[in-house]
Design a protein around this motif. Sequence first.
Motif, PDB file in Angstrom:
ATOM      1  N   SER A 220     -38.452 -37.082 -12.771  1.00 46.07           N
ATOM      2  CA  SER A 220     -37.613 -37.317 -13.934  1.00 46.07           C
ATOM      3  C   SER A 220     -37.727 -38.760 -14.389  1.00 46.07           C
ATOM      4  CB  SER A 220     -36.155 -37.018 -13.575  1.00 46.07           C
ATOM      5  OG  SER A 220     -35.301 -37.604 -14.521  1.00 46.07           O
ATOM      6  N   LYS A 221     -37.901 -38.946 -15.689  1.00 45.60           N
ATOM      7  CA  LYS A 221     -37.998 -40.318 -16.204  1.00 45.60           C
ATOM      8  C   LYS A 221     -36.648 -41.022 -16.102  1.00 45.60           C
ATOM      9  CE  LYS A 221     -42.230 -39.802 -18.645  1.00 45.60           C
ATOM     10  NZ  LYS A 221     -42.829 -38.763 -19.464  1.00 45.60           N
ATOM     11  N   ALA A 222     -35.579 -40.243 -15.862  1.00 47.15           N
ATOM     12  CA  ALA A 222     -34.259 -40.862 -15.686  1.00 47.15           C
ATOM     13  C   ALA A 222     -34.105 -41.450 -14.287  1.00 47.15           C
ATOM     14  CB  ALA A 222     -33.165 -39.821 -15.929  1.00 47.15           C
ATOM     15  N   GLN A 223     -35.040 -41.152 -13.393  1.00 44.36           N
ATOM     16  CA  GLN A 223     -34.960 -41.676 -12.025  1.00 44.36           C
ATOM     17  C   GLN A 223     -35.877 -42.891 -11.890  1.00 44.36           C
ATOM     18  OE1 GLN A 223     -36.185 -37.912  -9.936  1.00 44.36           O
ATOM     19  NE2 GLN A 223     -34.269 -38.223  -8.837  1.00 44.36           N
ATOM     20  N   ALA A 224     -35.426 -43.878 -11.106  1.00 42.11           N
ATOM     21  CA  ALA A 224     -36.306 -45.015 -10.816  1.00 42.11           C
ATOM     22  C   ALA A 224     -37.400 -44.532  -9.859  1.00 42.11           C
ATOM     23  CB  ALA A 224     -35.497 -46.118 -10.154  1.00 42.11           C
ATOM     24  N   THR A 225     -38.578 -45.141  -9.965  1.00 39.12           N
ATOM     25  CA  THR A 225     -39.667 -44.757  -9.058  1.00 39.12           C
ATOM     26  C   THR A 225     -39.339 -45.299  -7.663  1.00 39.12           C
ATOM     27  OG1 THR A 225     -41.138 -45.109 -10.937  1.00 39.12           O
ATOM     28  CG2 THR A 225     -42.175 -44.726  -8.793  1.00 39.12           C
ATOM     29  N   PRO A 226     -39.316 -44.431  -6.653  1.00 42.08           N
ATOM     30  CA  PRO A 226     -38.993 -44.906  -5.298  1.00 42.08           C
ATOM     31  C   PRO A 226     -40.217 -45.526  -4.629  1.00 42.08           C
ATOM     32  CG  PRO A 226     -39.376 -42.556  -5.271  1.00 42.08           C
ATOM     33  CD  PRO A 226     -39.599 -42.998  -6.696  1.00 42.08           C
ATOM     34  N   ARG A 227     -40.051 -45.994  -3.414  1.00 42.82           N
ATOM     35  CA  ARG A 227     -41.168 -46.615  -2.691  1.00 42.82           C
ATOM     36  C   ARG A 227     -41.442 -45.840  -1.407  1.00 42.82           C
ATOM     37  NH1 ARG A 227     -42.619 -51.800  -4.646  1.00 42.82           N
ATOM     38  NH2 ARG A 227     -41.210 -52.370  -6.348  1.00 42.82           N
ATOM     39  N   ASN A 228     -42.714 -45.816  -1.026  1.00 40.97           N
ATOM     40  CA  ASN A 228     -43.062 -45.200   0.251  1.00 40.97           C
ATOM     41  C   ASN A 228     -42.967 -46.254   1.363  1.00 40.97           C
ATOM     42  OD1 ASN A 228     -45.494 -46.694   0.296  1.00 40.97           O
ATOM     43  ND2 ASN A 228     -46.466 -45.159  -1.009  1.00 40.97           N
ATOM     44  N   LEU A 229     -43.316 -45.864   2.592  1.00 40.70           N
ATOM     45  CA  LEU A 229     -43.141 -46.777   3.731  1.00 40.70           C
ATOM     46  C   LEU A 229     -44.184 -47.899   3.758  1.00 40.70           C
ATOM     47  CD1 LEU A 229     -42.009 -44.278   6.512  1.00 40.70           C
ATOM     48  CD2 LEU A 229     -40.629 -45.962   5.297  1.00 40.70           C
ATOM     49  N   PHE A 230     -45.198 -47.855   2.883  1.00 40.10           N
ATOM     50  CA  PHE A 230     -46.100 -48.992   2.732  1.00 40.10           C
ATOM     51  C   PHE A 230     -45.553 -49.972   1.691  1.00 40.10           C
ATOM     52  CE2 PHE A 230     -50.144 -46.572   4.282  1.00 40.10           C
ATOM     53  CZ  PHE A 230     -49.758 -46.785   5.609  1.00 40.10           C
ATOM     54  N   GLY A 231     -44.379 -49.656   1.150  1.00 41.87           N
ATOM     55  CA  GLY A 231     -43.709 -50.574   0.238  1.00 41.87           C
ATOM     56  C   GLY A 231     -44.149 -50.458  -1.206  1.00 41.87           C
ATOM     57  N   PHE A 232     -44.988 -49.456  -1.523  1.00 49.61           N
ATOM     58  CA  PHE A 232     -45.475 -49.301  -2.901  1.00 49.61           C
ATOM     59  C   PHE A 232     -44.675 -48.255  -3.660  1.00 49.61           C
ATOM     60  CE2 PHE A 232     -48.882 -51.778  -1.370  1.00 49.61           C
ATOM     61  CZ  PHE A 232     -49.573 -52.268  -2.471  1.00 49.61           C
ATOM     62  N   LYS A 233     -44.542 -48.471  -4.971  1.00 47.29           N
ATOM     63  CA  LYS A 233     -43.911 -47.454  -5.810  1.00 47.29           C
ATOM     64  C   LYS A 233     -44.763 -46.196  -5.754  1.00 47.29           C
ATOM     65  CE  LYS A 233     -41.475 -50.288  -9.164  1.00 47.29           C
ATOM     66  NZ  LYS A 233     -41.326 -50.622 -10.596  1.00 47.29           N
ATOM     67  N   ASP A 234     -44.116 -45.065  -5.547  1.00 43.78           N
ATOM     68  CA  ASP A 234     -44.853 -43.794  -5.401  1.00 43.78           C
ATOM     69  C   ASP A 234     -44.249 -42.786  -6.378  1.00 43.78           C
ATOM     70  OD1 ASP A 234     -46.575 -41.887  -4.370  1.00 43.78           O
ATOM     71  OD2 ASP A 234     -46.134 -42.390  -2.283  1.00 43.78           O
TER      72      ASP A 234
END
Length: 417
Positions: A220-234
């Motif tokens: 959803s474009k209403a959600q911020a992009t989260p990060r994976n455990l390597f610290g990158f936006k996924d």
Amino acid sequence: MTGPRLSRRSALGLIGAAGAAGVAGGFTAGAARGDDAPSTTDLVVPFRGKHQAGITTAVQQHLYFASFDMTSTAGREELKSLLADWTAAAARMTRGQDVTDEGAVGGGPYKPPDDTGEALDLQANALTITFGFGPTLFEDADGRDRFGIADRRPKELVELPSFAFDLLEDRFSGGDLCIQACANDPQVAVHAIRNLSRIAFGRAQVRWTQLGYGRTSTTSKAQATPRNLFGFKDGTANIFGSDGSDLATSVWADDSDQPWLDGGTFLVARKIQMLIESWDRVRLEEQEAIIGRDKGEGAPLSGGTEFTEPKFDVFSTKAGGPAIPMDSHVRLAHPDHNGGARMLRRGYNFVEGNNDLGQLNAGLFFLAFVRSPQQFIDVQRSLAKDTLNEYIRHIGSAIFAVPGGIRAGDSVGSGLF
Ligand SMILES: C=CC1=C(C)c2cc3[nH]c(cc4nc(cc5[nH]c(cc1n2)c(C)c5CCC(=O)O)C(CCC(=O)O)=C4C)c(C)c3C=C
Ligand SMILES: [Fe+2]
């Protein structure tokens, strides 16, 4: 109701009026299933509809995923009754109710309660319960058609091939059936799987489960992009719930050889261990080159901001080659290099203690919904050259056909019989 929040028990009184429409959070059926549904604790996501919930639904914070095998004595009637019982219980739990009217405390003192009770007083928390069928449900390893449904197997529903670097373990792989439970409260997701496992007693048993504590994607474009455990936006370049034509092209298996799969899709699950300690010793510049995006913003290394399309022909004087390296993850996974193949990713982080050296057992539980398993196969084959492979290990794998949405009065998988 006790104010703006709706508890599990107070939800009981509302059901007659609300039905399956999910009015608890003030959302209509369409809004709750769609792209811009906020992830609130009192949100009820409609269980029934054209597609199963939990695919395009705005990704919830927590996952509990279970793979099941039918028991050796179960036959066609047991499978049918199990799917009917699962459907009834799932419909109730997604509305924030106990699994039956009597529930956790209403059945009297002289029998075990129908519901295990750990979600009493919790709200629906956007719980979605999504069912899938593995290849072995249609034909087991010995070629037996145990449930008389071999002719209902979609021809594309076969075990995935082996890939370079696979280190798969049986204990994290396969299964006759799967259930994906996602919710904004971990206890609500665990309660759902626990009660569905209990209902399955004697007919199906858990083969493996996976707890995911933080989403690594967004639909959803209403959600911020989260990060994976390597610290990158996924999840930046994911397919979103609002991308109608991309969903039609890449997710819904409406043109399969099995009518019961209309409105459905295929689910690929991969348990991927991430070698956190090795990754954490890699220079930032190299981490970014491996992914092909910058770590802070998530922008492609060819320039722009997070949602700028990557440009693969941009040259970097500093790198002395393509700005997005040839062996970077984003280049190799991109549709331009995979015959246009895309997928709706819905993965979760996991951390499961540590090994004897004190290193974390952690990673990504990768979940992707695709119109055809070939989309995943093509991308995963392309990723054989991915420099990320030095830092990850695929240790579990499963594939399921996910039937279309469950209509009023119907049970999941009724089209199989
Ligand atoms: C076969 C499919 C994929 C596997 C397995 C996979 C594992 C994996 N990915 C990351 C981190 C990132 N992936 C990103 C993008 C991305 N990944 C895939 C596919 C697989 N990833 C696709 C199709 C894409 C999108 C490519 C595109 O269209 O640009 C990104 C970038 C941000 C994003 O778009 O999501 C990251 C970061 C890890 C760590 C991992 C295994 C542990
Ligand atoms: Fe990826």
